[in-house]
Design a protein around this motif. Structure first.
Motif, PDB file in Angstrom:
ATOM      1  N   LEU A 105      40.808  28.446  37.546  1.00 54.35           N
ATOM      2  CA  LEU A 105      40.266  28.683  38.946  1.00 54.35           C
ATOM      3  C   LEU A 105      40.195  30.118  39.090  1.00 54.35           C
ATOM      4  O   LEU A 105      39.215  30.471  39.742  1.00 54.35           O
ATOM      5  N   ASN A 106      40.940  30.833  38.670  1.00 55.76           N
ATOM      6  CA  ASN A 106      40.809  32.369  39.016  1.00 55.76           C
ATOM      7  C   ASN A 106      39.630  32.718  37.872  1.00 55.76           C
ATOM      8  O   ASN A 106      38.978  33.673  38.938  1.00 55.76           O
ATOM      9  N   LEU A 107      39.478  32.576  37.050  1.00 51.91           N
ATOM     10  CA  LEU A 107      38.277  33.081  36.325  1.00 51.91           C
ATOM     11  C   LEU A 107      37.086  32.569  36.795  1.00 51.91           C
ATOM     12  O   LEU A 107      36.046  33.343  37.028  1.00 51.91           O
ATOM     13  N   LEU A 108      36.772  31.196  37.355  1.00 51.96           N
ATOM     14  CA  LEU A 108      35.700  30.698  37.912  1.00 51.96           C
ATOM     15  C   LEU A 108      35.355  31.416  39.326  1.00 51.96           C
ATOM     16  O   LEU A 108      34.292  31.920  39.593  1.00 51.96           O
ATOM     17  N   VAL A 156      42.726  39.732  43.326  1.00 55.05           N
ATOM     18  CA  VAL A 156      43.408  38.682  43.489  1.00 55.05           C
ATOM     19  C   VAL A 156      43.226  37.826  42.336  1.00 55.05           C
ATOM     20  O   VAL A 156      44.292  37.144  41.498  1.00 55.05           O
ATOM     21  N   ALA A 157      41.976  37.530  41.923  1.00 53.77           N
ATOM     22  CA  ALA A 157      41.693  36.347  41.074  1.00 53.77           C
ATOM     23  C   ALA A 157      41.837  37.065  39.622  1.00 53.77           C
ATOM     24  O   ALA A 157      42.528  36.310  38.796  1.00 53.77           O
ATOM     25  N   MET A 158      41.684  38.379  39.398  1.00 56.06           N
ATOM     26  CA  MET A 158      42.247  38.963  37.960  1.00 56.06           C
ATOM     27  C   MET A 158      43.531  39.076  37.861  1.00 56.06           C
ATOM     28  O   MET A 158      43.975  38.773  36.839  1.00 56.06           O
ATOM     29  N   GLY A 159      44.202  39.371  38.970  1.00 60.35           N
ATOM     30  CA  GLY A 159      45.930  39.565  38.974  1.00 60.35           C
ATOM     31  C   GLY A 159      46.484  38.267  38.362  1.00 60.35           C
ATOM     32  O   GLY A 159      47.254  38.256  37.690  1.00 60.35           O
ATOM     33  N   GLY A 160      45.834  37.091  39.250  1.00 59.32           N
ATOM     34  CA  GLY A 160      46.444  35.859  38.941  1.00 59.32           C
ATOM     35  C   GLY A 160      45.967  35.588  37.542  1.00 59.32           C
ATOM     36  O   GLY A 160      46.831  34.659  36.941  1.00 59.32           O
ATOM     37  N   PHE A 161      44.824  35.742  37.144  1.00 56.82           N
ATOM     38  CA  PHE A 161      44.384  35.573  35.865  1.00 56.82           C
ATOM     39  C   PHE A 161      45.094  36.057  34.548  1.00 56.82           C
ATOM     40  O   PHE A 161      45.670  35.227  33.838  1.00 56.82           O
ATOM     41  N   TRP A 201      50.858  35.068  45.367  1.00 58.51           N
ATOM     42  CA  TRP A 201      49.752  34.804  44.938  1.00 58.51           C
ATOM     43  C   TRP A 201      49.122  33.501  45.936  1.00 58.51           C
ATOM     44  O   TRP A 201      48.023  33.570  46.191  1.00 58.51           O
ATOM     45  N   THR A 202      50.033  32.792  46.348  1.00 62.17           N
ATOM     46  CA  THR A 202      49.504  31.717  47.419  1.00 62.17           C
ATOM     47  C   THR A 202      49.101  32.439  48.658  1.00 62.17           C
ATOM     48  O   THR A 202      48.148  32.251  48.969  1.00 62.17           O
ATOM     49  N   ALA A 203      49.967  33.130  49.011  1.00 61.69           N
ATOM     50  CA  ALA A 203      49.511  33.930  50.231  1.00 61.69           C
ATOM     51  C   ALA A 203      48.186  34.975  49.840  1.00 61.69           C
ATOM     52  O   ALA A 203      47.204  34.979  51.010  1.00 61.69           O
ATOM     53  N   CYS A 204      48.038  35.690  48.910  1.00 61.21           N
ATOM     54  CA  CYS A 204      46.807  36.345  48.440  1.00 61.21           C
ATOM     55  C   CYS A 204      45.550  35.420  48.330  1.00 61.21           C
ATOM     56  O   CYS A 204      44.697  36.027  48.888  1.00 61.21           O
ATOM     57  N   ASN A 205      45.925  34.407  47.973  1.00 60.11           N
ATOM     58  CA  ASN A 205      44.647  33.443  47.616  1.00 60.11           C
ATOM     59  C   ASN A 205      44.040  33.069  48.917  1.00 60.11           C
ATOM     60  O   ASN A 205      42.811  32.771  49.255  1.00 60.11           O
ATOM     61  N   LEU A 206      45.141  32.707  49.842  1.00 58.72           N
ATOM     62  CA  LEU A 206      44.635  32.255  51.034  1.00 58.72           C
ATOM     63  C   LEU A 206      43.944  33.248  51.888  1.00 58.72           C
ATOM     64  O   LEU A 206      42.891  32.926  52.539  1.00 58.72           O
ATOM     65  N   LEU A 207      44.543  34.622  51.862  1.00 57.59           N
ATOM     66  CA  LEU A 207      43.809  35.715  52.549  1.00 57.59           C
ATOM     67  C   LEU A 207      42.375  36.096  51.810  1.00 57.59           C
ATOM     68  O   LEU A 207      41.234  36.160  52.526  1.00 57.59           O
ATOM     69  N   ALA A 208      42.557  35.945  50.531  1.00 53.49           N
ATOM     70  CA  ALA A 208      41.143  36.379  49.919  1.00 53.49           C
ATOM     71  C   ALA A 208      40.143  35.375  49.993  1.00 53.49           C
ATOM     72  O   ALA A 208      38.981  35.570  50.304  1.00 53.49           O
ATOM     73  N   ALA A 209      40.482  34.286  49.847  1.00 49.08           N
ATOM     74  CA  ALA A 209      39.385  32.900  49.892  1.00 49.08           C
ATOM     75  C   ALA A 209      39.048  32.925  51.427  1.00 49.08           C
ATOM     76  O   ALA A 209      37.838  32.727  51.613  1.00 49.08           O
ATOM     77  N   SER A 210      39.961  33.343  52.394  1.00 50.43           N
ATOM     78  CA  SER A 210      39.552  33.126  53.710  1.00 50.43           C
ATOM     79  C   SER A 210      38.280  34.380  54.326  1.00 50.43           C
ATOM     80  O   SER A 210      37.581  34.292  54.778  1.00 50.43           O
ATOM     81  N   PHE A 239      37.175  27.964  45.096  1.00 53.15           N
ATOM     82  CA  PHE A 239      38.019  28.206  43.946  1.00 53.15           C
ATOM     83  C   PHE A 239      39.210  28.975  44.481  1.00 53.15           C
ATOM     84  O   PHE A 239      40.275  28.398  43.938  1.00 53.15           O
ATOM     85  N   GLY A 240      39.240  29.878  45.287  1.00 57.63           N
ATOM     86  CA  GLY A 240      40.338  30.545  45.960  1.00 57.63           C
ATOM     87  C   GLY A 240      41.316  29.482  46.727  1.00 57.63           C
ATOM     88  O   GLY A 240      42.511  29.701  46.596  1.00 57.63           O
ATOM     89  N   PHE A 241      40.528  28.554  47.544  1.00 57.48           N
ATOM     90  CA  PHE A 241      41.771  27.884  48.150  1.00 57.48           C
ATOM     91  C   PHE A 241      42.121  26.747  47.312  1.00 57.48           C
ATOM     92  O   PHE A 241      43.575  26.524  47.246  1.00 57.48           O
ATOM     93  N   LEU A 242      41.674  26.184  46.178  1.00 57.13           N
ATOM     94  CA  LEU A 242      42.027  25.589  45.209  1.00 57.13           C
ATOM     95  C   LEU A 242      43.292  26.188  44.366  1.00 57.13           C
ATOM     96  O   LEU A 242      44.393  25.676  44.053  1.00 57.13           O
ATOM     97  N   ALA A 243      43.088  27.640  43.999  1.00 56.30           N
ATOM     98  CA  ALA A 243      43.978  28.338  43.319  1.00 56.30           C
ATOM     99  C   ALA A 243      45.302  28.482  44.467  1.00 56.30           C
ATOM    100  O   ALA A 243      46.221  28.283  43.855  1.00 56.30           O
TER     101      ALA A 243
END
Length: 180
Positions: free
Chosen positions: A47-50, A72-77, A111-120, A138-142
């Protein structure tokens, strides 16, 4: 009849006797991919890569919102990918004294909080480009995947588990102390 302490009282003493069984040999074990934590880590990496690819393919990739999403995506990846490799090669088990579950719990919560913010933030620009809408999904699913992983880590810590290997904890003991 005298008021005060009863004739005797009971004190419960809990003694935790535990054994930890680990194999410190570094070895490849692909069966980790069949476990729920292994599946979650693979899903998080994908999901981070996509999401990263979606942002890179849009014309707005240099905006601060999209840059934050990519961070956020690359940090998580990278973090999740490295931890996944550590589990697959039993490096986690070799260094079992490190509090891996707590480290992962903190990371998953952040990373849950960061993905929420980034995807929003990216979802706000989704009307401009379909790739941004896909990245937001993809961000919300991550975010959901990291949230589930955080819950699993929390429950494992609560049970007294270790990240890899086995720990058995036996609890026992009740002592009755007579009055003096």
């Amino acid at each position: 009849m005298q008021q005060g302490f009863p004739g005797q009282h009971t004190t419960t003493t809990t003694v935790n006797v535990g054994t930890t069984a680990v194999n410190p040999t570094i070895r490849l074990d692909t069966s980790y991919f069949k476990t729920l934590p292994g599946i979650l880590k693979v899903v998080q990496v994908v999901l981070n890569l996509l999401g990263f690819i979606c942002i890179i393919s849009t014309v707005l990739r240099y905006n601060s919102r999209e840059q934050w999403f990519n961070t956020v995506a690359m940090g998580g990846f990278w973090f999740t990918g490295i931890i996944l490799c550590f589990y697959v090669f039993h490096i986690i088990e070799k260094f079992h004294k490190i509090p891996w579950l707590k480290i992962e719990l903190v990371f998953c919560l952040i990373w849950t909080a960061c993905n929420l913010l980034a995807a929003s933030l990216v979802a706000g620009d989704a009307r401009i480009d379909d790739a941004l809408a896909a990245a937001a999904v993809f961000g919300f699913l991550a975010m959901v995947a990291y949230g589930i992983d955080a819950w699993l880590k929390f429950m494992a810590i609560k049970r007294g588990d270790i990240a890899q290997g086995e720990r058995q904890v036996n609890q026992s003991g009740t002592t009755t102390i007579p009055a003096y």
